[in-house]
Design a protein around this motif. Structure first.
Motif, short mmCIF file in Angstrom:
data_model
loop_
_atom_site.label_atom_id
_atom_site.label_comp_id
_atom_site.label_asym_id
_atom_site.label_seq_id
_atom_site.Cartn_x
_atom_site.Cartn_y
_atom_site.Cartn_z
N HIS A 67 0.83 -1.20 0.00
CA HIS A 67 0.00 0.00 0.00
C HIS A 67 0.87 1.26 0.00
O HIS A 67 1.93 1.30 0.61
N VAL A 68 0.38 2.28 -0.70
CA VAL A 68 0.95 3.62 -0.61
C VAL A 68 -0.06 4.47 0.14
O VAL A 68 -1.19 4.66 -0.34
N ILE A 69 0.31 4.95 1.31
CA ILE A 69 -0.64 5.74 2.09
C ILE A 69 -0.49 7.23 1.79
O ILE A 69 0.56 7.67 1.30
N ALA A 70 -1.53 7.99 2.08
CA ALA A 70 -1.48 9.43 1.84
C ALA A 70 -0.43 10.08 2.72
O ALA A 70 -0.44 9.88 3.94
N LYS A 145 12.75 3.55 -1.62
CA LYS A 145 12.78 2.25 -2.28
C LYS A 145 12.30 1.19 -1.30
O LYS A 145 12.89 0.99 -0.23
N ALA A 146 11.20 0.53 -1.65
CA ALA A 146 10.62 -0.51 -0.80
C ALA A 146 11.50 -1.77 -0.83
O ALA A 146 12.32 -1.94 -1.73
N ALA A 198 0.42 0.79 -10.88
CA ALA A 198 -0.15 0.92 -9.53
C ALA A 198 -1.66 1.05 -9.63
O ALA A 198 -2.19 1.74 -10.51
N ASP A 199 -2.36 0.39 -8.74
CA ASP A 199 -3.83 0.44 -8.70
C ASP A 199 -4.26 1.61 -7.81
O ASP A 199 -4.16 1.53 -6.59
N ILE A 200 -4.70 2.70 -8.43
CA ILE A 200 -5.08 3.91 -7.69
C ILE A 200 -6.39 3.67 -6.93
O ILE A 200 -7.38 3.21 -7.50
N LYS A 201 -6.39 4.00 -5.66
CA LYS A 201 -7.55 3.72 -4.80
C LYS A 201 -8.34 4.98 -4.41
O LYS A 201 -9.29 4.89 -3.64
N ALA A 216 -2.88 4.02 -3.18
CA ALA A 216 -2.66 3.07 -4.27
C ALA A 216 -2.18 1.73 -3.73
O ALA A 216 -1.65 1.64 -2.62
N HIS A 217 -2.37 0.69 -4.56
CA HIS A 217 -1.86 -0.64 -4.28
C HIS A 217 -0.77 -0.93 -5.30
O HIS A 217 -0.99 -0.84 -6.50
N LEU A 218 0.42 -1.27 -4.83
CA LEU A 218 1.54 -1.57 -5.70
C LEU A 218 1.54 -3.04 -6.08
O LEU A 218 1.34 -3.91 -5.23
N LYS A 219 1.79 -3.31 -7.35
CA LYS A 219 1.78 -4.70 -7.84
C LYS A 219 3.18 -5.29 -7.83
O LYS A 219 4.17 -4.58 -7.77
#
Length: 219
Positions: A67-70, A145-146, A198-201, A216-219
């Motif tokens: 997840h990418v948080i705000a 970098k994750a 990335a899947d924008i939420k 967003a959800h990172l694939k």
């Protein structure tokens, strides 16, 4: 709810301004009761606006490696594919969040990982929603970098009222998702640059809660 450390000096100055101006008015024109009373009310409202700007809410980030948080409170004003020219030098998905003066102005790290890149850019103070604010305003650029190798870039951008950007990160630093990254004073914007897949939420005009809302959800 507490007061953020970045606000101590500003709140102190605002408090001194309120006390001094009200004392001066009472001393020199105390006989004009309506004027001194009006200024007392106006100055107290001003003081409490300054205090609320620096509030520090308690938030618990829902940790998720994909997840990418705000990174901030505000409203989503841009969701589009762009060419990011500073670091990636290629296409990315940009999500921009506008922070009004009534929002909490703390910035949070959107993902966990290592700070691969950081740079401060001096610049102008265009209104935060101006298209050129991302490239011409005072700003910082941070790339995290994750652990899975995915990189996310985000920018703190000063606005017409924001005159100071504060950051707490440096290159090579390990950061946790939802930890404090910095602070922007008095109205601003944050841009986030994500991989194209990335899947924008979130949607345009949607309000975000920093450290909580999943962008967003990172694939």
């Amino acid at each position: 709810m507490t007061i953020h450390k970045e606000g101590f000096a500003s709140i102190g100055l605002a408090g001194a301004f309120v006390l001094i101006t009200n004392w001066l008015l009472r001393y020199f024109i105390g006989e004009i009761e309506w004027l001194t009373t009006t200024w007392l009310v106006v100055s107290l409202v001003f003081f409490f606006i300054i205090v609320q700007f620096f509030r520090k809410p308690t938030r618990i980030t829902p940790i998720h490696p994909n997840h990418v948080i705000a990174p901030c409170d505000g409203k989503v004003v841009v969701i589009e594919e762009v060419v990011e020219t500073e670091y990636f030098k290629g296409p990315r998905r940009q999500v921009s969040i506008f922070m009004s003066p009534i929002n909490v102005h703390i910035n949070w790290n959107p993902i966990a990982g290592v700070v691969n890149y950081f740079k401060y850019h001096p610049g102008k103070y265009l209104v935060a929603w101006h298209p050129k604010s991302s490239t011409e305003n005072e700003r910082t650029t941070t790339v995290i970098k994750a652990p899975n190798g995915v990189e996310v870039l985000f920018r703190q951008i000063a606005g017409a009222l924001a005159k100071r950007i504060v950051w707490y990160v440096k290159e090579g630093q390990q950061v946790s998702q939802g930890s404090e990254m910095g602070f922007i004073k008095f109205g601003s914007r944050v841009d986030i640059y994500l991989p194209l897949d990335a899947d924008i939420k979130v949607n345009l005009e949607e309000k975000t809660t920093g450290g909580i809302t999943v962008l967003a959800h990172l694939k």
